[in-house]
Every structure is written in structure tokens, then in C-alpha cells.
Design a protein around this motif. Structure first.
Motif, PDB file in Angstrom:
ATOM      1  N   THR A 175       5.731   6.357   2.547  1.00 32.96           N
ATOM      2  CA  THR A 175       5.855   4.987   3.022  1.00 32.96           C
ATOM      3  C   THR A 175       4.565   4.269   2.674  1.00 32.96           C
ATOM      4  O   THR A 175       3.556   4.896   2.321  1.00 32.96           O
ATOM      5  CB  THR A 175       6.125   4.961   4.537  1.00 32.96           C
ATOM      6  OG1 THR A 175       6.470   3.630   4.925  1.00 32.96           O
ATOM      7  CG2 THR A 175       4.917   5.431   5.329  1.00 32.96           C
ATOM      8  N   SER A 176       4.567   2.946   2.737  1.00 36.81           N
ATOM      9  CA  SER A 176       3.388   2.188   2.328  1.00 36.81           C
ATOM     10  C   SER A 176       2.193   2.518   3.212  1.00 36.81           C
ATOM     11  O   SER A 176       2.277   2.487   4.442  1.00 36.81           O
ATOM     12  CB  SER A 176       3.680   0.690   2.377  1.00 36.81           C
ATOM     13  OG  SER A 176       2.551  -0.043   1.948  1.00 36.81           O
ATOM     14  N   THR A 217      -0.519   0.765   3.356  1.00 38.13           N
ATOM     15  CA  THR A 217      -1.263  -0.442   3.685  1.00 38.13           C
ATOM     16  C   THR A 217      -0.315  -1.615   3.907  1.00 38.13           C
ATOM     17  O   THR A 217       0.827  -1.594   3.443  1.00 38.13           O
ATOM     18  CB  THR A 217      -2.266  -0.786   2.563  1.00 38.13           C
ATOM     19  OG1 THR A 217      -2.995  -1.963   2.923  1.00 38.13           O
ATOM     20  CG2 THR A 217      -1.557  -1.013   1.241  1.00 38.13           C
ATOM     21  N   SER A 249      -0.240  -6.845   0.536  1.00 34.80           N
ATOM     22  CA  SER A 249       0.790  -7.014  -0.486  1.00 34.80           C
ATOM     23  C   SER A 249       0.186  -6.851  -1.874  1.00 34.80           C
ATOM     24  O   SER A 249      -0.865  -7.428  -2.185  1.00 34.80           O
ATOM     25  CB  SER A 249       1.439  -8.393  -0.384  1.00 34.80           C
ATOM     26  OG  SER A 249       2.333  -8.594  -1.467  1.00 34.80           O
ATOM     27  N   PHE A 278       2.825   0.146  -5.497  1.00 38.87           N
ATOM     28  CA  PHE A 278       3.102   0.804  -4.222  1.00 38.87           C
ATOM     29  C   PHE A 278       2.033   1.844  -3.964  1.00 38.87           C
ATOM     30  O   PHE A 278       1.842   2.770  -4.769  1.00 38.87           O
ATOM     31  CB  PHE A 278       4.483   1.460  -4.255  1.00 38.87           C
ATOM     32  CG  PHE A 278       4.858   2.237  -3.019  1.00 38.87           C
ATOM     33  CD1 PHE A 278       5.253   1.582  -1.862  1.00 38.87           C
ATOM     34  CD2 PHE A 278       4.837   3.621  -3.021  1.00 38.87           C
ATOM     35  CE1 PHE A 278       5.618   2.298  -0.728  1.00 38.87           C
ATOM     36  CE2 PHE A 278       5.199   4.353  -1.893  1.00 38.87           C
ATOM     37  CZ  PHE A 278       5.588   3.688  -0.745  1.00 38.87           C
ATOM     38  N   GLY A 297       1.445   4.571  -1.555  1.00 36.56           N
ATOM     39  CA  GLY A 297       2.184   5.307  -0.545  1.00 36.56           C
ATOM     40  C   GLY A 297       1.395   6.470   0.029  1.00 36.56           C
ATOM     41  O   GLY A 297       0.488   7.003  -0.613  1.00 36.56           O
ATOM     42  N   GLN A 308      12.287   2.318   7.066  1.00 39.13           N
ATOM     43  CA  GLN A 308      11.407   1.553   6.188  1.00 39.13           C
ATOM     44  C   GLN A 308      11.686   0.069   6.437  1.00 39.13           C
ATOM     45  O   GLN A 308      12.769  -0.430   6.147  1.00 39.13           O
ATOM     46  CB  GLN A 308      11.697   1.900   4.717  1.00 39.13           C
ATOM     47  CG  GLN A 308      11.498   3.362   4.350  1.00 39.13           C
ATOM     48  CD  GLN A 308      10.031   3.738   4.150  1.00 39.13           C
ATOM     49  OE1 GLN A 308       9.135   2.928   4.352  1.00 39.13           O
ATOM     50  NE2 GLN A 308       9.793   4.976   3.753  1.00 39.13           N
ATOM     51  N   TRP A 362       6.236  -2.275   4.661  1.00 34.34           N
ATOM     52  CA  TRP A 362       5.810  -2.635   3.309  1.00 34.34           C
ATOM     53  C   TRP A 362       5.898  -4.153   3.188  1.00 34.34           C
ATOM     54  O   TRP A 362       6.973  -4.727   3.333  1.00 34.34           O
ATOM     55  CB  TRP A 362       6.699  -1.945   2.273  1.00 34.34           C
ATOM     56  CG  TRP A 362       6.187  -2.048   0.855  1.00 34.34           C
ATOM     57  CD1 TRP A 362       4.934  -2.401   0.457  1.00 34.34           C
ATOM     58  CD2 TRP A 362       6.917  -1.768  -0.352  1.00 34.34           C
ATOM     59  NE1 TRP A 362       4.831  -2.363  -0.915  1.00 34.34           N
ATOM     60  CE2 TRP A 362       6.028  -1.976  -1.430  1.00 34.34           C
ATOM     61  CE3 TRP A 362       8.232  -1.362  -0.602  1.00 34.34           C
ATOM     62  CZ2 TRP A 362       6.433  -1.803  -2.753  1.00 34.34           C
ATOM     63  CZ3 TRP A 362       8.622  -1.186  -1.919  1.00 34.34           C
ATOM     64  CH2 TRP A 362       7.733  -1.391  -2.982  1.00 34.34           C
ATOM     65  N   LYS A 382      12.310  -3.736  -5.257  1.00 40.13           N
ATOM     66  CA  LYS A 382      11.457  -3.253  -4.176  1.00 40.13           C
ATOM     67  C   LYS A 382      12.124  -3.466  -2.822  1.00 40.13           C
ATOM     68  O   LYS A 382      12.098  -2.591  -1.949  1.00 40.13           O
ATOM     69  CB  LYS A 382      10.106  -3.970  -4.233  1.00 40.13           C
ATOM     70  CG  LYS A 382       9.356  -3.737  -5.523  1.00 40.13           C
ATOM     71  CD  LYS A 382       8.108  -4.583  -5.618  1.00 40.13           C
ATOM     72  CE  LYS A 382       7.437  -4.357  -6.959  1.00 40.13           C
ATOM     73  NZ  LYS A 382       6.218  -5.162  -7.128  1.00 40.13           N
TER      74      LYS A 382
END
Length: 377
Positions: free
Chosen positions: A6-7, A9, A12, A181, A183, A191, A228, A249
Motif C-alpha cells: 500500500t502507499s 506516503t 501525491s 507509487f 509502496g 485501499q 493513496w 491508478k
């Protein structure tokens, strides 16, 4: 995307511009990024060599334009320390590889993953990501994000990715050149993706402070909810409606928050029916891709529109509130949070303005939106 990641941060990393030089070049970029969690991490980077959303009216960069051919000379992750000064903590750099190789040639429009990499980032420290890139031709090559930067970035000519010091690096003004991304290995319950323009990205809020509304929401949610942020400055609904690089995305979401329309009505001067058609297309496309996706549609944020643009803004928001497109599960009224009292509800509250001329929501507005969203959510 990989289900185990998963992200890492809330920053963006969506692209809205592309480098366009009259000859090939080699350059190094170092970016300081706040992670959602500190401590030992297994990171995995994914990149899409394409422009996500249109800048201005698309004279230089438009949604889904393909990047050119370029080469990653070397890439490293490191402990960036507590202050982003251009250097990294001595001995902390770890090389990033691609199918076991330090370098990689990136083809036009290519999507690719790095190998996994392990690093330990102490609490309060930044992750420093550094890579050196060589373009293979003149003209349009590397997509990136240009706007008022929300993260501290340094750059330097040449191949300096392995250099720990800040020698030769200069602080960048408007180029965020990072993988699409970032991750980290984390089992999450869902998500959650935020799809929007500069207001979602957080543009005009304080650099490195993560005080925009999406970051504040993520800070209050458990890390078992992946978040995200794919907000992009100057983006519009019709960018996403083309079902290109950007919406790809968005399709990775179990739940999505859509906040689009300001640039459609403002910059692009589109009418209400055009915007509603594009929003309907986006929602339909996401539902066809994943019938179980939960879609939250937001009203178009308040942006001090007047005359015909104000009329279109009111018409769109009235429809979103009373009869949203089929497939929308819930509606969050972000405009209500930002607006003055009627009849001046098309005007942003003065305390939420970036400055007297700029209606981008500031950090105070970010706090208000996040609190309202979390109470509603």
C-alpha cells in the motif's frame, strides 16, 4: 498493483508535465518524503512512464501522453534525517535494483516495478529517494509533477545518486521527479484512494508539513486502511474520463473519493452537462472494472466562481447533492465546508484562502475539511 503493498506516503506523485529539452541530459533528483509508518520497512516502487493529467490547456502536457525513452543510472533510498538539507544520514543509503540490475532502460509508456528493498527510517525522519537519470533523446522525455512543491526536492547535474553529501545539489522549485507509487509491505483491510486536482493534492499548503486535508485524514485513520493520494494540480474530470494512465491508478481502489470539477468549470470553461457526463463516465468505468468498489463523490469545491461559471458550479453541485450519477454510494459535501453563508456560498471563507487572490484551501481549511469528513465518514 501488488496486493501486499500500500502507499507508504500521502504525498501525491501524480504527473502533470513532461521534460522537453533540446538535447539529451543526465541529472540527479533527491526527494524527502514523510512515511505513514516509521521503523523497518520493505519498500517496493512502481512507475508509469506517462503523463496523468493535463497541464494548462495541454499545449505541452496532456493526459496519457507517453514519456520518452530514458535510463535510470542508479537509484537509492536512505534515511533523510529530521531536516531535508540535501544530504542523507551517513551509511544509510541502500541501492534500489530492477530485476537485479542497478540501471534500467525505461521504454516509452512502460509500467514497471523495482525489486523490494529494506530500510529502517526512525520516527520523525524523512525517507530520502535519489535517482540519476539520462534521457536518450531530445524533446519530450520524463513525466513529472510541477506545482508549488509539497516536499523538499534537490537536484544536480550528472550522476550523483550515490553521494551522501549535498555537494552540487540545489533546492528545486517546481519539479517533483519520483516513482509513481512508493509502496510498503502492509496488509490492509482496504485501499482508499483520493482522486482529484490541486485541492486534493494539497497545493499551496506548507512544504513538508502534510497539512492538507487528505494528509490530515490519513493521519487519523488506522494504518490498516491504505491511503493513496492521486490528486494532481490543474487536473480535470475529462482527464480521468479518457480511461488512461491516471484512471488506471484509481482502479486499484477498494474505496475511492472523487473531488473533480474546479478546473473543468474554471480553466477549461466547460458547462455543467459536460462535467456531469465526465463524472458519470468515470464512475461507470470504475464500477465496470470493480463492481464492489465503494465510490464517494464530493461536490465541486468552492473556488470563488462568478457569472456563468458560478451558475454551472451551482447546477453541478445541486445535481450531485440531489441526484448523483448511478454508481455513487455516498456524497460528501466539501463545498459546504468551504463556503461562506448564502447568498455568498460561492465564495470561500476568507480564513481558508491561501491569500487574498488565491482560493486554494490553506492548511486551516485542510483541518476543517478533514474534521468534517472524518465525522461524516
Amino acid at each position: 498493483m501488488h496486493n501486499d503493498y500500500t502507499s507508504a506516503t500521502i504525498l501525491s506523485t501524480v504527473t502533470n508535465f513532461i521534460m522537453n529539452h533540446d538535447k539529451p541530459f543526465t541529472h540527479t533528483y533527491r526527494t524527502y518524503i514523510r512515511l505513514r509508518e516509521s521503523g523497518p520497512q520493505t519498500l517496493h516502487f512502481w512507475h508509469s512512464n506517462a503523463v496523468d493529467s493535463t497541464w494548462d490547456m495541454g499545449q505541452i502536457a496532456a493526459a496519457s501522453d507517453l514519456g520518452g525513452k530514458w535510463r535510470i543510472e542508479a537509484a537509492f533510498v536512505a534515511d533523510g534525517g529530521m531536516e531535508p538539507k540535501g544530504d542523507v544520514v551517513k551509511g544509510s543509503q541502500v541501492p534500489l535494483t530492477f530485476d537485479g540490475n542497478i540501471s534500467k532502460i525505461v521504454q516509452s509508456g512502460e509500467k514497471f516495478w523495482s525489486d523490494e528493498v529494506q530500510i529502517d527510517i526512525p520516527a520523525g525522519h524523512f525517507l530520502a529517494f535519489t535517482w540519476s537519470i539520462t534521457t536518450m533523446s531530445s524533446g519530450k522525455t520524463i513525466p513529472f509533477n510541477t506545482e508549488t512543491l509539497l516536499a523538499t526536492v534537490y537536484d544536480a547535474p550528472g550522476i550523483l545518486a550515490d553521494q551522501e553529501s549535498s555537494n552540487s545539489y540545489q533546492e528545486s522549485e517546481n519539479q517533483l521527479v519520483v516513482p509513481t507509487f512508493i509502496g510498503y509491505k502492509k496488509q490492509v483491510e482496504k485501499q482508499l484512494i483520493f482522486l482529484g486536482d490541486s485541492i486534493t493534492q494539497g497545493v499551496r499548503t506548507a512544504k513538508d508539513q502534510y497539512e492538507y486535508w487528505v494528509a490530515r485524514i490519513a493521519a487519523e485513520l488506522p494504518t490498516t486502511t491504505g491511503v493513496w493520494n492521486i490528486g494532481s494540480g490543474w487536473a480535470r474530470a475529462y482527464d480521468a474520463a479518457t480511461d488512461g494512465a491516471w484512471l488506471y491508478k484509481a482502479k486499484q481502489a477498494d474505496e475511492i473519493v472523487i473531488v473533480l470539477g474546479v478546473n473543468d468549470l474554471g480553466t477549461a470553461n466547460r458547462i455543467a452537462t459536460q462535467l456531469m457526463t465526465d463524472l458519470t463516465t468515470i464512475i461507470s468505468t470504475l464500477k465496470i472494472n470493480n463492481p464492489l468498489i465503494n465510490i464517494i463523490l464530493c461536490t465541486v469545491p468552492t473556488f470563488n466562481f462568478t457569472d456563468e461559471q458560478e451558475k454551472a458550479w451551482r447546477k453541478v453541485n445541486d445535481q450531485i447533492r440531489t441526484k448523483p450519477p448511478i454508481g455513487v454510494d455516498r456524497v460528501f459535501d466539501i463545498a459546504e465546508v468551504l463556503s461562506q453563508d448564502a447568498p455568498n456560498d460561492h465564495q470561500l471563507k476568507p480564513e481558508y484562502m491561501t491569500n487574498m487572490y488565491d482560493p486554494h484551501p490553506n492548511g486551516i481549511a485542510g483541518k476543517a475539511i478533514a474534521e468534517a469528513f472524518l465525522a461524516w465518514y
